[in-house]
Design a protein around this motif. Structure first.
Motif, PDB file in Angstrom:
ATOM      1  N   TYR A 192       2.311  -4.771  -7.628  1.00 21.06           N
ATOM      2  CA  TYR A 192       2.405  -5.020  -6.225  1.00 21.06           C
ATOM      3  C   TYR A 192       3.492  -4.293  -5.619  1.00 21.06           C
ATOM      4  CZ  TYR A 192      -1.414  -8.890  -5.988  1.00 21.06           C
ATOM      5  OH  TYR A 192      -2.738  -9.705  -6.252  1.00 21.06           O
ATOM      6  N   CYS A 193       4.995  -4.524  -5.991  1.00 22.18           N
ATOM      7  CA  CYS A 193       5.581  -3.897  -5.557  1.00 22.18           C
ATOM      8  C   CYS A 193       5.671  -2.070  -5.348  1.00 22.18           C
ATOM      9  CB  CYS A 193       7.292  -4.170  -6.258  1.00 22.18           C
ATOM     10  SG  CYS A 193       7.385  -5.597  -6.122  1.00 22.18           S
ATOM     11  N   LEU A 194       4.944  -1.870  -7.022  1.00 24.81           N
ATOM     12  CA  LEU A 194       4.919  -0.554  -5.807  1.00 24.81           C
ATOM     13  C   LEU A 194       3.903  -0.094  -5.215  1.00 24.81           C
ATOM     14  CD1 LEU A 194       4.583   1.001  -9.761  1.00 24.81           C
ATOM     15  CD2 LEU A 194       6.511   1.250  -8.200  1.00 24.81           C
ATOM     16  N   ALA A 195       2.280  -0.810  -5.209  1.00 25.39           N
ATOM     17  CA  ALA A 195       0.980  -0.625  -4.357  1.00 25.39           C
ATOM     18  C   ALA A 195       2.274  -1.155  -2.907  1.00 25.39           C
ATOM     19  CB  ALA A 195       0.185  -1.815  -3.956  1.00 25.39           C
ATOM     20  N   SER A 196       2.577  -1.911  -2.880  1.00 24.10           N
ATOM     21  CA  SER A 196       3.511  -2.025  -1.230  1.00 24.10           C
ATOM     22  C   SER A 196       4.275  -1.292  -0.641  1.00 24.10           C
ATOM     23  CB  SER A 196       4.378  -3.809  -1.178  1.00 24.10           C
ATOM     24  OG  SER A 196       3.525  -4.801  -1.072  1.00 24.10           O
ATOM     25  N   CYS A 197       4.814  -0.554  -1.384  1.00 23.02           N
ATOM     26  CA  CYS A 197       5.805   0.787  -1.241  1.00 23.02           C
ATOM     27  C   CYS A 197       5.636   2.067  -1.009  1.00 23.02           C
ATOM     28  CB  CYS A 197       6.959   0.434  -2.267  1.00 23.02           C
ATOM     29  SG  CYS A 197       8.389  -0.210  -3.194  1.00 23.02           S
ATOM     30  N   PHE A 198       4.345   1.732  -1.642  1.00 26.23           N
ATOM     31  CA  PHE A 198       3.284   3.537  -1.349  1.00 26.23           C
ATOM     32  C   PHE A 198       2.239   3.183   0.087  1.00 26.23           C
ATOM     33  CE2 PHE A 198       4.722   4.298  -5.353  1.00 26.23           C
ATOM     34  CZ  PHE A 198       5.391   5.488  -5.617  1.00 26.23           C
ATOM     35  N   SER A 199       2.399   1.750  -0.005  1.00 23.21           N
ATOM     36  CA  SER A 199       0.568   1.433   1.084  1.00 23.21           C
ATOM     37  C   SER A 199       1.413   2.504   2.302  1.00 23.21           C
ATOM     38  CB  SER A 199       1.115  -0.213   1.092  1.00 23.21           C
ATOM     39  OG  SER A 199       0.088   0.523   3.011  1.00 23.21           O
ATOM     40  N   PRO A 200       0.900   3.484   2.857  1.00 26.20           N
ATOM     41  CA  PRO A 200       0.727   3.615   4.535  1.00 26.20           C
ATOM     42  C   PRO A 200       0.869   2.576   5.801  1.00 26.20           C
ATOM     43  CG  PRO A 200      -1.326   3.980   3.280  1.00 26.20           C
ATOM     44  CD  PRO A 200      -0.718   3.499   3.096  1.00 26.20           C
ATOM     45  N   LEU A 201       0.179   1.329   5.196  1.00 25.11           N
ATOM     46  CA  LEU A 201       0.185   0.320   6.268  1.00 25.11           C
ATOM     47  C   LEU A 201       1.648  -0.319   6.259  1.00 25.11           C
ATOM     48  CD1 LEU A 201      -3.155  -0.733   6.070  1.00 25.11           C
ATOM     49  CD2 LEU A 201      -2.246   1.452   7.307  1.00 25.11           C
ATOM     50  N   SER A 202       1.813  -0.504   7.119  1.00 27.30           N
ATOM     51  CA  SER A 202       2.730  -2.146   7.465  1.00 27.30           C
ATOM     52  C   SER A 202       2.530  -3.851   7.223  1.00 27.30           C
ATOM     53  CB  SER A 202       3.275  -2.540   9.251  1.00 27.30           C
ATOM     54  OG  SER A 202       2.065  -2.758   9.943  1.00 27.30           O
ATOM     55  N   PHE A 203       3.119  -3.950   6.532  1.00 26.33           N
ATOM     56  CA  PHE A 203       2.976  -6.156   6.237  1.00 26.33           C
ATOM     57  C   PHE A 203       1.941  -6.048   7.621  1.00 26.33           C
ATOM     58  CE2 PHE A 203       2.904 -10.065   6.411  1.00 26.33           C
ATOM     59  CZ  PHE A 203       3.003 -10.551   5.274  1.00 26.33           C
ATOM     60  N   LEU A 204       1.567  -6.142   8.432  1.00 28.62           N
ATOM     61  CA  LEU A 204       1.072  -6.703   9.296  1.00 28.62           C
ATOM     62  C   LEU A 204      -0.523  -6.141   9.627  1.00 28.62           C
ATOM     63  CD1 LEU A 204       3.161  -8.598  12.659  1.00 28.62           C
ATOM     64  CD2 LEU A 204       2.166  -9.597  10.672  1.00 28.62           C
ATOM     65  N   HIS A 205       0.006  -4.926  10.108  1.00 31.41           N
ATOM     66  CA  HIS A 205      -1.398  -4.245   9.782  1.00 31.41           C
ATOM     67  C   HIS A 205      -1.907  -4.305   8.219  1.00 31.41           C
ATOM     68  CE1 HIS A 205      -3.080   0.220  10.872  1.00 31.41           C
ATOM     69  NE2 HIS A 205      -3.491  -0.384  10.610  1.00 31.41           N
ATOM     70  N   PHE A 206      -1.556  -3.965   7.393  1.00 26.43           N
ATOM     71  CA  PHE A 206      -2.135  -4.398   5.826  1.00 26.43           C
ATOM     72  C   PHE A 206      -2.651  -6.116   6.122  1.00 26.43           C
ATOM     73  CE2 PHE A 206      -2.459  -6.405   1.359  1.00 26.43           C
ATOM     74  CZ  PHE A 206      -2.737  -5.451   0.538  1.00 26.43           C
ATOM     75  N   ARG A 207      -2.226  -6.563   6.782  1.00 32.21           N
ATOM     76  CA  ARG A 207      -2.672  -8.058   6.831  1.00 32.21           C
ATOM     77  C   ARG A 207      -4.743  -8.004   7.131  1.00 32.21           C
ATOM     78  NH1 ARG A 207       0.811 -12.606   8.114  1.00 32.21           N
ATOM     79  NH2 ARG A 207      -1.013 -13.967   8.091  1.00 32.21           N
ATOM     80  N   TYR A 208      -3.766  -7.043   8.761  1.00 35.49           N
ATOM     81  CA  TYR A 208      -5.027  -6.856   9.641  1.00 35.49           C
ATOM     82  C   TYR A 208      -6.024  -6.169   9.010  1.00 35.49           C
ATOM     83  CZ  TYR A 208      -7.809  -5.226  13.499  1.00 35.49           C
ATOM     84  OH  TYR A 208      -9.146  -5.449  14.392  1.00 35.49           O
ATOM     85  N   TRP A 209      -5.832  -5.084   8.096  1.00 35.00           N
ATOM     86  CA  TRP A 209      -6.629  -4.907   7.789  1.00 35.00           C
ATOM     87  C   TRP A 209      -7.665  -5.669   6.033  1.00 35.00           C
ATOM     88  CZ3 TRP A 209      -6.649  -3.085   1.631  1.00 35.00           C
ATOM     89  CH2 TRP A 209      -7.941  -2.417   1.303  1.00 35.00           C
ATOM     90  N   SER A 210      -6.876  -6.519   5.741  1.00 33.92           N
ATOM     91  CA  SER A 210      -7.545  -7.256   4.566  1.00 33.92           C
ATOM     92  C   SER A 210      -8.543  -8.334   4.818  1.00 33.92           C
ATOM     93  CB  SER A 210      -6.665  -8.129   3.827  1.00 33.92           C
ATOM     94  OG  SER A 210      -5.291  -6.816   2.887  1.00 33.92           O
ATOM     95  N   SER A 211      -7.714  -8.894   6.366  1.00 36.34           N
ATOM     96  CA  SER A 211      -8.970  -9.290   7.211  1.00 36.34           C
ATOM     97  C   SER A 211     -10.307  -8.536   7.587  1.00 36.34           C
ATOM     98  CB  SER A 211      -8.364  -9.913   8.030  1.00 36.34           C
ATOM     99  OG  SER A 211      -8.791 -11.261   8.753  1.00 36.34           O
ATOM    100  N   TYR A 212     -10.030  -7.540   8.118  1.00 36.98           N
ATOM    101  CA  TYR A 212     -11.480  -6.482   8.365  1.00 36.98           C
ATOM    102  C   TYR A 212     -12.090  -6.854   7.432  1.00 36.98           C
ATOM    103  CZ  TYR A 212     -13.540  -2.710   9.361  1.00 36.98           C
ATOM    104  OH  TYR A 212     -14.806  -2.560  10.164  1.00 36.98           O
ATOM    105  N   VAL A 213     -12.198  -6.108   6.183  1.00 39.32           N
ATOM    106  CA  VAL A 213     -12.818  -5.709   5.082  1.00 39.32           C
ATOM    107  C   VAL A 213     -13.388  -6.957   4.595  1.00 39.32           C
ATOM    108  CG1 VAL A 213     -12.953  -5.129   3.150  1.00 39.32           C
ATOM    109  CG2 VAL A 213     -10.707  -4.307   4.550  1.00 39.32           C
ATOM    110  N   HIS A 214     -12.433  -8.023   4.403  1.00 35.45           N
ATOM    111  CA  HIS A 214     -13.234  -9.980   4.227  1.00 35.45           C
ATOM    112  C   HIS A 214     -14.358 -10.110   5.649  1.00 35.45           C
ATOM    113  CE1 HIS A 214     -13.730 -13.762   3.176  1.00 35.45           C
ATOM    114  NE2 HIS A 214     -13.431 -14.471   4.334  1.00 35.45           N
ATOM    115  N   ASN A 215     -14.184  -9.586   6.382  1.00 34.27           N
ATOM    116  CA  ASN A 215     -15.575  -9.892   7.883  1.00 34.27           C
ATOM    117  C   ASN A 215     -16.489  -9.174   7.567  1.00 34.27           C
ATOM    118  OD1 ASN A 215     -13.664 -12.513   9.204  1.00 34.27           O
ATOM    119  ND2 ASN A 215     -12.340 -11.194   9.885  1.00 34.27           N
TER     120      ASN A 215
END
Length: 301
Positions: A192-215
């Protein structure tokens, strides 16, 4: 997300409960040289392997990966090929992580329980671990040690030696179980740490993306259900002459024997042209045949 954590927790709890029931009703060490190891390892490894396969099979991402024949990256270039490889690796790691929850839980719980491990390796315990080793040949010692998981088969003079061996093996098994849990927890945390470090998204943007994919997935499933129902309803209406659920049905169509035969039997997905398939025999009939034949009026009164 929270749904993944809850799903993994439910899987782990069900696996623990299943392991306890499985052990209680089925496990019975043969206590015989050469059979203990096979029996113990089978109970340790085979259920874990089955749970791993089931974990892969129940994950929709597995089938998306297997059935995704066409690339959506457009023209194949070295950069697109590298991006596709990265995506496949990421999806595989995600699928494997989810699939490993149940088998790792099974292995950890069975090792902490200790019964399977004790059965599997009892005959291989070196003689210097316990003081009451009889002055017998190596084969006879192995035969005696193989009976240790079954207390009723052990002579009274070897009871203490048996207790020492059982305590030693249970200690080894439980330490291995806790080490497995520690390794898995550390690996998951670092992943999870590595995935977060290399993710192009910020924390809130990642939460939004996760919510969008789910919906999006929920809405897509709802639309798929409604679309397929409406599409199937057109074919059923053509065959029977009315829409299911209609309150005022004026007439119904009486299908012919040939038409009943045309929609009966085994249905295989059949390609119609480059872009379309026939989904069923009724679908095939509705697209090819004209709905002529006998109609029967219904007396509304």
């Amino acid at each position: 997300g929270k749904e993944v954590i809850i799903a993994n927790a439910i899987i782990a709890i069900l696996t623990i409960g299943g392991q306890q029931l499985f052990s209680f009703f089925t496990f019975s060490c043969p206590c015989h040289v050469g059979q203990n190891l096979i029996y113990g390892l089978a109970f340790l490894g085979v259920p874990a392997l089955i749970l791993l396969i089931v974990g892969y099979a129940l994950n929709n991402q597995t089938w998306r990966l297997v059935m995704g024949k066409r690339s959506h990256f457009g023209k194949v270039t070295p950069s697109n090929r590298l991006l596709k490889c990265k995506l496949v690796c990421f999806v595989l790691c995600s699928i494997t992580g989810r699939a490993l929850v149940a088998p790792v839980t099974w292995l950890a719980v069975t090792l902490i329980n200790g019964s399977y491990y004790i059965c599997a390796v009892s005959e291989y315990v070196p003689g210097y671990y316990y003081g009451a080793a009889p002055n017998v040949t190596a084969s006879e010692r192995s035969r005696i040690l193989a009976t240790f998981p079954c207390s009723q088969l052990v002579p009274p003079e070897l009871t203490r030696a048996r207790d020492e061996v059982i305590l030693l093996l249970r200690y080894q098994s439980q330490v291995a179980g806790w080490l497995l849990i520690a390794v898995v927890v550390i690996t998951v945390f670092l992943s999870y740490c590595l995935a977060s470090c290399f993710s192009p998204l910020s924390f809130l943007h990642f939460r939004y993306w996760s919510s969008y994919v789910h919906n999006e997935q929920e809405l897509f499933d709802e639309a798929t259900e409604q679309h397929s129902r409406l599409y199937a309803m057109q074919h059923v209406k053509k065959f029977f002459g009315f829409v299911p659920g209609s309150e005022n049905v004026k007439e119904i169509r009486i299908p012919s024997l040939r038409e009943w035969q045309a929609i009966s039997g085994l249905a295989f997905l059949k390609r119609v042209d480059e872009e379309h398939y026939d989904y069923s025999l009724l679908h095939d009939w509705a697209l090819k045949e004209r709905a002529n034949g006998k109609y029967l009026r219904i007396d509304a009164d």
